[in-house]
Enzyme design. Structure first.
Site, mmCIF file in Angstrom:
data_model
loop_
_atom_site.group_PDB
_atom_site.id
_atom_site.type_symbol
_atom_site.label_atom_id
_atom_site.label_comp_id
_atom_site.label_asym_id
_atom_site.label_seq_id
_atom_site.Cartn_x
_atom_site.Cartn_y
_atom_site.Cartn_z
ATOM 1 N N SER A 4 -19.762 38.326 3.817
ATOM 2 C CA SER A 4 -19.539 36.889 3.618
ATOM 3 C C SER A 4 -20.804 36.202 3.104
ATOM 4 O O SER A 4 -21.914 36.708 3.236
ATOM 5 C CB SER A 4 -19.122 36.245 4.933
ATOM 6 O OG SER A 4 -18.080 36.980 5.529
ATOM 7 N N GLN A 5 -20.585 35.001 2.582
ATOM 8 C CA GLN A 5 -21.682 34.151 2.122
ATOM 9 C C GLN A 5 -22.556 33.773 3.334
ATOM 10 O O GLN A 5 -22.025 33.352 4.359
ATOM 11 C CB GLN A 5 -21.049 32.908 1.511
ATOM 12 C CG GLN A 5 -21.982 31.957 0.868
ATOM 13 C CD GLN A 5 -21.214 30.795 0.234
ATOM 14 O OE1 GLN A 5 -19.979 30.830 0.131
ATOM 15 N NE2 GLN A 5 -21.930 29.783 -0.176
#
Ligand code: SAH
Length: 218
Positions: free
Chosen positions: A64-65
């Site tokens: 994920s970011q």
């Protein structure tokens, strides 16, 4: 990347980007400073580990970011007494961040390969409070329930019922909700004596929560 100054510079920019995107909890920022995202991103994309962007990992999944990892972790309000369940181990990065804040982290993924690779990095880091398992996380971990906090890092159409059932009263669950190929909403659910309180944190985009354990070659 060999130049230590350039690396230090990138790490500073990484923390700056987190703060500017709303990750302000000092304990979460410290955990994200301590756990090197570069270890969890391999091969072609490792150069981009300190950018605030999701990146591909094995099995067609994504890490994920970082700012989303930070915001989700912050929203969970993790304390050192908490037993936390993560559904969707992926690279193991989110679990490693949680391990710095919680008493114990259980993390599950439907892909054996991801669980094994994540386990390798977690062991290499000497982290001892993460238990990782191969399973369909939609059903939670009944043997370990209830949990103080639950984080789902794949998008569900609705917050899975078994996970809500495995949350303690006073507990918090954070889950992206919506159709898998559309923009989803990141939802925080608080379980109280009277029921469930929902609030919407922001829009996000996650890979879908899929059914069952993956076959070896998926
Ligand atoms: N938290 C991860 C990113 C997760 S990507 C990180 O820090 O890198 C989403 C992960 O959810 C994928 O690895 C996918 O295999 C897993 N997943 C999807 N459906 C699942 C399910 N039903 N049970 C367990 N894991 C699931």
């Amino acid at each position: 990347m060999t130049d230590p100054d350039a690396l230090a510079q990138r790490k500073m920019q990484f923390l700056f980007a987190l703060r500017s995107r709303g990750v302000t909890d000092p304990a979460v920022l410290t955990a994200m400073e301590q756990i090197d995202r570069g270890l969890f991103v391999r091969g072609l994309f490792s150069e981009r580990a300190y950018e605030d962007t999701p990146l591909p990992i094995s099995c067609g999944q994504t890490i994920s970011q970082p700012s989303v990892v930070g915001l989700m972790t912050q929203a969970l309000e993790v304390t050192s007494r908490d037993k936390v369940l993560e559904v969707g181990t992926g690279s193991g990065y989110q679990a490693a961040i949680l391990s710095q804040l919680a008493r114990r982290v259980y993390t599950v993924d439907r892909h054996k390969r991801l669980v094994q690779e994540a386990r390798g990095i977690i062991d290499q880091l000497g982290i001892v409070n993460i238990t990782s398992l191969i399973s369909d996380g939609s059903f939670g971990l009944p043997d370990q329930a209830p949990f103080d906090k639950i984080i789902v890092t794949a998008a569900a159409e609705d917050p899975p019922g078994p996970l809500l059932a495995q949350l303690k009263i006073g507990g918090i669950m954070v889950v992206p909700v919506g159709q898998s190929d559309a923009v989803q909403s990141l939802i925080r659910v608080r379980k109280t004596e009277d029921g469930l309180d929902y609030d919407e944190l922001r829009s996000v985009r996650f890979v879908p929560l899929l059914e069952g354990v993956a076959r070896e070659n998926d």
